[in-house]
Design a protein around this motif. Structure first.
Motif, PDB file in Angstrom:
ATOM      1  N   UNK A 144       0.814  -1.218   0.000  1.00 57.17           N
ATOM      2  CA  UNK A 144       0.000   0.000   0.000  1.00 57.17           C
ATOM      3  C   UNK A 144       0.853   1.276   0.000  1.00 57.17           C
ATOM      4  N   UNK A 145       1.945   1.251   0.763  1.00 58.14           N
ATOM      5  CA  UNK A 145       2.815   2.432   0.904  1.00 58.14           C
ATOM      6  C   UNK A 145       2.011   3.664   1.327  1.00 58.14           C
ATOM      7  N   UNK A 146       1.146   3.459   2.312  1.00 57.44           N
ATOM      8  CA  UNK A 146       0.272   4.533   2.811  1.00 57.44           C
ATOM      9  C   UNK A 146       1.066   5.427   3.761  1.00 57.44           C
ATOM     10  N   UNK A 147       1.142   6.728   3.508  1.00 54.58           N
ATOM     11  CA  UNK A 147       2.007   7.592   4.322  1.00 54.58           C
ATOM     12  C   UNK A 147       1.518   7.843   5.745  1.00 54.58           C
ATOM     13  N   UNK A 148       0.245   7.525   6.019  1.00 58.86           N
ATOM     14  CA  UNK A 148      -0.281   7.750   7.379  1.00 58.86           C
ATOM     15  C   UNK A 148      -0.417   6.436   8.151  1.00 58.86           C
ATOM     16  N   UNK A 149       0.408   5.460   7.792  1.00 54.62           N
ATOM     17  CA  UNK A 149       0.447   4.166   8.475  1.00 54.62           C
ATOM     18  C   UNK A 149       1.647   4.107   9.412  1.00 54.62           C
ATOM     19  N   UNK A 150       1.422   3.544  10.629  1.00 55.35           N
ATOM     20  CA  UNK A 150       2.497   3.407  11.612  1.00 55.35           C
ATOM     21  C   UNK A 150       2.344   2.067  12.329  1.00 55.35           C
ATOM     22  N   UNK A 151       3.404   1.280  12.300  1.00 52.34           N
ATOM     23  CA  UNK A 151       3.388  -0.062  12.886  1.00 52.34           C
ATOM     24  C   UNK A 151       3.894  -0.038  14.328  1.00 52.34           C
ATOM     25  N   UNK A 152       3.184  -0.727  15.203  1.00 48.51           N
ATOM     26  CA  UNK A 152       3.719  -1.005  16.537  1.00 48.51           C
ATOM     27  C   UNK A 152       4.013  -2.499  16.599  1.00 48.51           C
ATOM     28  N   UNK A 153       5.227  -2.813  16.190  1.00 50.00           N
ATOM     29  CA  UNK A 153       5.776  -4.166  16.163  1.00 50.00           C
ATOM     30  C   UNK A 153       7.276  -3.995  15.968  1.00 50.00           C
ATOM     31  N   UNK A 154       8.101  -4.559  16.854  1.00 47.68           N
ATOM     32  CA  UNK A 154       9.528  -4.223  16.834  1.00 47.68           C
ATOM     33  C   UNK A 154      10.359  -4.954  15.781  1.00 47.68           C
TER      34      UNK A 154
END
Length: 425
Positions: A144-154
């Motif tokens: 997707x390469x969505x700019x407003x995506x943020x992962x919480x997984x290390x």
């Protein structure tokens, strides 16, 4: 007489002023309480195979909600979590996020737990232009390469390989080095991604893949799967699985007395207390990923949270320790709360800009975001279970006495027991 009258007048005026002030304070407090809440929406696995972990995350989030409102909320408004049970079923997710945004009119959304539940939410949140913080979703933004995506997984920037790289590092340190690899893959989003990473690691560490097969998520009998990999006789077996598959494969490995030199890798579920209690000593020797452990170093910033969580866990009917997802559930929603406070806004663009540009300090560790909304540095660990006795109870799982962190070096707490069968004695 005149003096008495003056005194009474002054006293009356002072008393009236105090009453008016107190009344104004009361009205002000009541007005703050009566303001419309900031609604944050999400789906969460509260039934089905992922519920043991999803319920942990939800309790962590509810603790944040309670603490935040006790401090006066955010932007002078209370906060309210609006959520639905996705039943551990990806097909429910698009409808949940559509309802949250279009019907419930939530101002903000976050992801539920797990890769398989976050991936189907992405098209909806992208269409609506919402900032999206996922919880334990492996590489779902790759396409997707969505700019407003943020992962919480290390996982760090090397998302897919990070889940199993530690296993390959441990194998490479042995003398003689194991040279052949078997891959057992549940045919689902997370496990396919994790085993894509294992294939990359096999090339990097020069290991020959002699078995690489998928099994359907609906599988109930894991004996044929284990027999098949056993017949291929790889030195190292990497299993990429979700909870039911993880438990079933561990049980089948012990029932068939199968003894590769190393087995484990990317088995979701073994981190939860309910599955540890179910498997007990069958876990001995397994090497598996972890995202956080209760070592002295990591527990220090999180101790107060886990004290609160564990006091509430019984009444909530959730994992009694909360080490796998409870703390992360608190950390990811708290990160959103801090972004709201810092930007003094619930505007998705402003929040995304803040998350992208600033480091984040949490009870579960510190991180920053790089390209694709992934962490700039990996925090993934590999642990090995050992010396677990039959009937092991809660006290066993509370500490570090039954597991050694093998990788990364800066978190290491013990050495590998190699080969696998030595841990069975």
């Amino acid at each position: 007489m005149l003096q008495k009258l003056k005194s009474r007048t002054i006293a009356w005026v002072a008393g009236t002023a105090l009453a008016v002030t107190a009344g104004t304070m009361f009205v002000g407090t009541a007005a703050a309480q009566n303001k419309e809440p900031i609604k944050i929406g999400f789906g969460m696995s509260l039934t089905g195979p992922l519920a043991a972990n999803g319920k942990q995350a939800l309790l962590g989030m509810k603790i944040w909600e309670e603490e935040t409102n006790a401090k006066g909320g955010l932007l002078g408004r209370p906060v309210k979590l609006v959520y639905y049970d996705d039943q551990s079923n990806p097909s429910t997710v698009p409808g949940i996020y559509t309802k949250l945004i279009d019907v419930d009119k939530v101002e903000l959304v976050v992801g539920g737990y797990a890769t398989n539940m976050n991936a189907p939410a992405m098209p909806v949140v992208m269409q609506k232009g919402k900032t999206y913080i996922s919880l334990f979703a492996l590489d779902v933004n790759h396409e997707f390469k969505y700019p407003k995506y943020f992962s919480v997984l290390p996982t760090g920037p090397q998302t897919k390989p990070s889940f199993t790289e530690g296993v390959f590092q441990v194998a490479a340190a042995q003398n003689p080095k194991p040279t052949t690899l078997g891959l057992v893959v549940e045919d689902a989003e997370f496990s396919n991604n994790a085993c894509d990473g294992a294939r990359d690691n096999a090339k990097k560490f020069n290991m020959k893949i002699v078995y690489d097969r998928k099994y359907p998520p609906s599988t109930t009998d894991y004996t044929p799967i284990v027999r098949a990999v056993q017949a291929a006789n790889p030195d190292v077996v990497i299993v990429c699985s979700y909870p039911l598959g993880s438990v079933g494969i561990v049980q089948a490995v012990r029932e068939l007395n199968y003894k590769p030199k190393i087995i484990g890798g990317a088995m979701v579920g073994l981190q939860a207390t309910v599955f540890k209690s179910k498997l007990g000593p069958k876990l001995n020797g397994i090497i598996n990923y972890e995202t956080w452990v209760p070592s002295d170093k990591l527990m220090k910033p999180a101790a107060e949270f886990f004290k609160t969580y564990q006091a509430k866990a019984g009444a909530e009917g959730v994992d009694p320790l909360g080490y796998y997802l409870g703390g992360w559930g608190y950390a990811y929603i708290n990160m959103l709360g801090e972004a709201i406070a810092a930007t003094k806004s619930i505007d998705d663009n402003k929040i995304a800009d803040y998350l992208r540009k600033n480091p984040h300090k949490t009870i579960m560790g510190d991180w920053s975001y790089g390209p694709g909304g992934e962490w700039t540095k990996s925090g993934m660990m590999q642990v090995q279970y050992h010396d677990i006795k039959e009937g092991a109870g809660l006290e066993t799982w509370k500490g570090m006495g039954y597991q050694n962190v093998l990788t990364p070096a800066d978190q290491k707490t013990g050495n590998v027991i190699y080969p696998y069968e030595k841990a069975l004695q």
